[in-house]
Structure formats: structure tokens, C-alpha cells
Design a protein around this motif. Structure first.
Motif, PDB file in Angstrom:
ATOM      1  N   PHE A  29       0.894  -1.240   0.132  1.00 27.77           N
ATOM      2  CA  PHE A  29      -0.081   0.155  -0.107  1.00 27.77           C
ATOM      3  C   PHE A  29       0.779   1.293   0.141  1.00 27.77           C
ATOM      4  O   PHE A  29       1.698   1.394   0.766  1.00 27.77           O
ATOM      5  CB  PHE A  29      -0.968  -0.069   1.279  1.00 27.77           C
ATOM      6  N   ALA A  30       0.690   2.061  -0.957  1.00 30.32           N
ATOM      7  CA  ALA A  30       1.636   3.555  -1.055  1.00 30.32           C
ATOM      8  C   ALA A  30       0.575   4.628  -1.008  1.00 30.32           C
ATOM      9  O   ALA A  30      -0.512   4.519  -1.446  1.00 30.32           O
ATOM     10  CB  ALA A  30       2.426   3.025  -2.644  1.00 30.32           C
ATOM     11  N   ALA A  31       1.473   5.727  -0.799  1.00 30.65           N
ATOM     12  CA  ALA A  31       0.711   6.914  -0.508  1.00 30.65           C
ATOM     13  C   ALA A  31       1.520   8.122  -0.789  1.00 30.65           C
ATOM     14  O   ALA A  31       2.841   7.967  -0.303  1.00 30.65           O
ATOM     15  CB  ALA A  31      -0.345   7.018   0.643  1.00 30.65           C
ATOM     16  N   ALA A  32       0.990   9.098  -0.897  1.00 27.64           N
ATOM     17  CA  ALA A  32       1.828  10.413  -0.831  1.00 27.64           C
ATOM     18  C   ALA A  32       0.964  11.620  -0.570  1.00 27.64           C
ATOM     19  O   ALA A  32      -0.346  11.540  -0.789  1.00 27.64           O
ATOM     20  CB  ALA A  32       2.466  10.829  -2.244  1.00 27.64           C
ATOM     21  N   ALA A  33       1.551  12.677  -0.041  1.00 28.97           N
ATOM     22  CA  ALA A  33       0.751  13.736   0.405  1.00 28.97           C
ATOM     23  C   ALA A  33       1.231  14.975  -0.648  1.00 28.97           C
ATOM     24  O   ALA A  33       2.363  15.352  -0.880  1.00 28.97           O
ATOM     25  CB  ALA A  33       1.347  14.442   1.893  1.00 28.97           C
ATOM     26  N   LEU A  34       0.292  15.709  -1.054  1.00 28.78           N
ATOM     27  CA  LEU A  34       0.500  16.525  -2.145  1.00 28.78           C
ATOM     28  C   LEU A  34      -0.170  18.194  -1.708  1.00 28.78           C
ATOM     29  O   LEU A  34      -1.024  18.065  -0.790  1.00 28.78           O
ATOM     30  CB  LEU A  34       0.016  16.444  -3.571  1.00 28.78           C
ATOM     31  N   TYR A  35       0.340  19.056  -1.986  1.00 29.23           N
ATOM     32  CA  TYR A  35      -0.170  20.462  -1.465  1.00 29.23           C
ATOM     33  C   TYR A  35      -1.601  20.694  -2.061  1.00 29.23           C
ATOM     34  O   TYR A  35      -1.950  20.298  -3.361  1.00 29.23           O
ATOM     35  CB  TYR A  35       0.497  21.735  -1.944  1.00 29.23           C
ATOM     36  N   PHE A  36      -2.535  21.230  -1.266  1.00 32.06           N
ATOM     37  CA  PHE A  36      -3.932  21.433  -1.688  1.00 32.06           C
ATOM     38  C   PHE A  36      -4.386  22.915  -1.442  1.00 32.06           C
ATOM     39  O   PHE A  36      -5.153  23.333  -0.673  1.00 32.06           O
ATOM     40  CB  PHE A  36      -4.794  20.506  -1.102  1.00 32.06           C
ATOM     41  N   ALA A  37      -3.618  24.070  -1.906  1.00 33.32           N
ATOM     42  CA  ALA A  37      -3.828  25.134  -1.371  1.00 33.32           C
ATOM     43  C   ALA A  37      -4.979  25.967  -1.534  1.00 33.32           C
ATOM     44  O   ALA A  37      -5.498  25.827  -3.011  1.00 33.32           O
ATOM     45  CB  ALA A  37      -2.523  26.154  -1.842  1.00 33.32           C
ATOM     46  N   GLY A  38      -5.729  26.560  -0.877  1.00 33.14           N
ATOM     47  CA  GLY A  38      -6.731  27.070  -0.961  1.00 33.14           C
ATOM     48  C   GLY A  38      -8.285  26.423  -1.016  1.00 33.14           C
ATOM     49  O   GLY A  38      -9.112  26.866  -0.972  1.00 33.14           O
ATOM     50  N   TYR A  39      -8.141  25.055  -0.760  1.00 35.87           N
ATOM     51  CA  TYR A  39      -9.082  24.268  -0.737  1.00 35.87           C
ATOM     52  C   TYR A  39      -9.285  23.337   0.528  1.00 35.87           C
ATOM     53  O   TYR A  39     -10.107  22.810   0.807  1.00 35.87           O
ATOM     54  CB  TYR A  39      -9.136  23.572  -2.010  1.00 35.87           C
ATOM     55  N   ALA A  40      -7.929  22.987   1.132  1.00 37.97           N
ATOM     56  CA  ALA A  40      -8.127  21.879   2.248  1.00 37.97           C
ATOM     57  C   ALA A  40      -8.818  22.900   3.365  1.00 37.97           C
ATOM     58  O   ALA A  40      -8.268  24.001   3.804  1.00 37.97           O
ATOM     59  CB  ALA A  40      -6.521  21.776   2.828  1.00 37.97           C
ATOM     60  N   LYS A  41      -9.639  22.367   4.103  1.00 45.63           N
ATOM     61  CA  LYS A  41     -10.441  22.704   5.425  1.00 45.63           C
ATOM     62  C   LYS A  41     -10.426  21.668   6.211  1.00 45.63           C
ATOM     63  O   LYS A  41     -11.291  20.767   6.132  1.00 45.63           O
ATOM     64  CB  LYS A  41     -11.602  23.628   5.118  1.00 45.63           C
ATOM     65  N   TYR A  42      -9.544  21.831   7.171  1.00 45.14           N
ATOM     66  CA  TYR A  42      -9.431  20.534   8.117  1.00 45.14           C
ATOM     67  C   TYR A  42     -10.495  20.412   9.166  1.00 45.14           C
ATOM     68  O   TYR A  42     -11.372  21.596   9.468  1.00 45.14           O
ATOM     69  CB  TYR A  42      -7.992  20.721   8.791  1.00 45.14           C
ATOM     70  N   ASP A  43     -10.830  19.450   9.936  1.00 49.47           N
ATOM     71  CA  ASP A  43     -11.657  19.383  10.751  1.00 49.47           C
ATOM     72  C   ASP A  43     -11.397  19.802  12.144  1.00 49.47           C
ATOM     73  O   ASP A  43      -9.981  20.360  12.278  1.00 49.47           O
ATOM     74  CB  ASP A  43     -12.024  17.771  11.014  1.00 49.47           C
ATOM     75  N   ASP A  44     -12.034  20.212  13.042  1.00 50.68           N
ATOM     76  CA  ASP A  44     -11.648  20.734  14.267  1.00 50.68           C
ATOM     77  C   ASP A  44     -11.121  19.614  15.210  1.00 50.68           C
ATOM     78  O   ASP A  44     -11.312  18.432  14.723  1.00 50.68           O
ATOM     79  CB  ASP A  44     -12.814  21.175  15.294  1.00 50.68           C
ATOM     80  N   CYS A  45      -9.902  19.951  16.035  1.00 51.00           N
ATOM     81  CA  CYS A  45      -9.449  18.885  16.577  1.00 51.00           C
ATOM     82  C   CYS A  45     -10.330  18.038  17.644  1.00 51.00           C
ATOM     83  O   CYS A  45     -11.200  18.559  18.227  1.00 51.00           O
ATOM     84  CB  CYS A  45      -8.187  19.463  17.643  1.00 51.00           C
TER      85      CYS A  45
END
Length: 317
Positions: free
Chosen positions: A76-92
Motif C-alpha cells: 500500500f503506497a501513498a503520498a501527500a501533495l499540496y492543496f492550497a486554497g481548498y483544504a479545510k481541516y476538521d476541528d481537533c
């Protein structure tokens, strides 16, 4: 700015790779993260332990590991890429994982894309500042398994989504569904040569080979790179084996990589391709090269056997 691509061979091997395009200074190293390795959840400071061991590229800063891409022992492989202007994370929350740790969490706990879909239902992804950018870096993620199944994870104003990725390509903003729709603007792109045409009494002939590729965009924006990567991976001959796959993978990325000076970030620094890496998911083998060294280096997870569950730094790329 990054591009990720999947590719399969006639022998059934799956390859997954990415360009690391970044304007911040990074010092990427290869790491072995063994099974049962314990690490701290930066949202609630609870101790977590990996179910699976993996190999990945990342950077250790202030005693913390920040991963960019990797593959685990289950393929299982994965990568993180930038997502500027669109990422809106959940509250902690108590079941939250910091966005910059979500890649680690996936690699340590998922054996397949189907397991990823189940995993993401039970966790929230929280924005926590990292020491690389000094911000809660906006990220989204691409994952692939040995079967070739591919998915994208995004957290936006609409909520958290895990979407199948039939193209096996990802870049940056905007959202993944937009990129897939945008491909329809380039349906006329073709590897075949264009024929002569007549405009009234004037005969127009192509300048040479490659006329069918004229509709393809040539810039370095995320939508343009997504289109070029999708076109190229869809039209290169299917590799017979792993050796041909590595060659094809790097040739595809040569058309998407960003040379230093072509893009300058708002901070007046170069945004360019720091490294390109591909993974044979079936063998957990990495192939990589850096901006300053075109020689392809290689290492594989199964070359190392560490009895203690400790983080192992294999050195810089």
C-alpha cells in the motif's frame, strides 16, 4: 506543486511515483519505519503504534518525522501533495490525526485502498502547524495498492471525501473531481499525426510530427500538469516488466518536472522539482533521483531487518 502518477506493467506490477515540487527548503531522507513503531499523535499527544512497517521519504525536524511519500510491507503506497486554497481541516478531536501525520497513519495501518476507505470514516484530519512551513500546510493525499486500485483523500468545506481515482494521476488545487471534468477540454489531443486540411482554396499542412498533441497545455499550473500527466500515462506503451516501467515513469515525469527558475513563489523563492521518486509496489522498491543528480538511486524495504521497532534513517537522497 507536485504531480503523482500510477502505472502498471503487463506482468501485473504496479508502480506509483511523484515529483516533489516545493518552494521551501527540505532535506529529504529515506526512512524505515518498522512494524510496532510508536509515535505521538500531535492532536491529543496519545501514543500510536504502526500495524505495518514501511519505507518512505521524509524529513526529521525537531524530533518529529514528516513524511512525503512511502510504501508499506503490504504493498500500500501513498503520498501527500499540496492543496492550497481548498483544504479545510476538521476541528481537533479525540479521534483526530494531524494533517501532516495522516500519511504516516495511512501507511502504518492500511493494507489496501478498501481499508483506507474504512479507516477514514473513523478519524478526523486536523490542521496543526508544522516546522517546515510554519503553517497548517494544506494537503490532500493519493493512495494505491498492489491491485492497482487508486484513491484520493480530500478535506474541504464540503467535508471529508475518499474518491476512486480511475486516472491514477493527481496534482494540486482545485478539487480532484474538477480535474477529471477538465480533461474533457482536451479530448482532441492525440498521438496521431494531423492530416492536411483545406480552408477554402488554401491547403494547410502540419509542420511535422506531433501535430495531434497541439491541444495539450504546456504550463506548470496544477491543471496543466494534471492534463499532461494523464495524457502521457494513457498513451505510453504498457511496460512489459519493471525495468521498462521505471524508464517510462521517469520519461513521463520529465514532461512535468519544474526546472529551477521557471516558477517563482510569492515569497520570491524558486518552486521547483526537488526530487522524483517511483515505487514498485509489488517489491516495495524505491527508485529516485534529485534535481542535481540524474542518476537513479534505488533501495527496497525488504533489504533491511531491524528487530527493534525504532526509526531508521537510511540517509539523504
Amino acid at each position: 506543486m507536485c504531480t503523482a502518477v500510477t502505472l502498471q506493467t503487463r506482468q501485473g506490477e504496479t508502480f506509483f511515483g511523484r515529483t516533489m515540487d516545493f518552494s521551501y527548503d527540505i532535506d529529504p531522507h529515506l526512512f524505515i519505519v518498522p512494524k510496532n513503531y510508536e509515535w505521538t499523535n500531535r492532536v491529543n499527544m496519545a501514543a500510536l503504534a504502526n500495524t505495518y512497517g514501511f519505507i518512505g521519504i521524509g524529513q526529521e525536524l525537531e524530533g518529529e518525522l514528516f513524511l512525503f511519500d512511502g510504501v508499506n510491507e503490504m504493498g500500500f503506497a501513498a503520498a501527500a501533495l499540496y492543496f492550497a486554497g481548498y483544504a479545510k481541516y476538521d476541528d481537533c478531536s479525540e479521534n483526530g490525526i494531524a494533517a501532516y501525520d495522516f500519511l504516516h497513519y495511512m501507511l502504518g495501518n492500511c493494507a489496501s485502498v478498501e481499508e483506507l476507505k474504512a479507516l477514514t470514516k473513523s478519524v478526523s484530519i486536523a490542521g496543526v502547524k508544522d516546522p517546515v512551513t510554519g503553517t497548517a500546510a494544506p494537503l490532500h493525499w493519493i493512495a494505491v495498492d498492489r491491485s492497482g486500485a487508486c484513491a484520493v483523500v480530500e478535506v474541504t468545506e464540503e467535508g471529508k471525501s475518499v474518491m476512486d481515482n480511475p486516472m491514477g494521476v493527481m496534482t494540486n488545487s482545485p478539487e480532484f473531481p474538477w480535474h477529471m471534468t477538465n480533461l474533457r477540454n482536451y479530448m482532441d489531443a492525440s498521438p496521431w499525426q494531423t492530416e492536411k486540411v483545406n480552408w477554402g482554396q488554401v491547403e494547410l499542412t502540419p509542420f511535422g510530427q506531433g501535430g495531434g498533441s497541439m491541444p495539450l497545455p504546456g504550463g506548470f499550473t496544477s491543471p496543466e500538469r494534471f492534463v499532461r500527466a494523464s495524457y502521457l500515462k494513457s498513451h505510453v506503451p504498457m511496460p512489459e516488466d519493471g525495468g521498462e516501467a521505471v524508464t517510462s515513469c521517469f520519461h513521463i515525469m520529465e514532461n512535468i518536472s519544474i526546472p529551477k527558475g521557471a516558477v517563482i513563489a510569492a515569497r520570491n523563492v524558486y518552486d521547483y522539482t526537488k526530487y522524483t521518486a517511483f515505487i514498485n509496489i509489488n517489491t516495495c522498491e524505491y527508485f529516485f533521483r534529485t534535481y542535481d543528480d540524474f542518476q537513479i538511486g534505488t533501495t527496497r524495504f525488504y533489504e533491511y531487518d531491524f528487530p527493534a521497532p525504532r526509526l531508521v534513517d537510511l540517509g539523504g537522497l
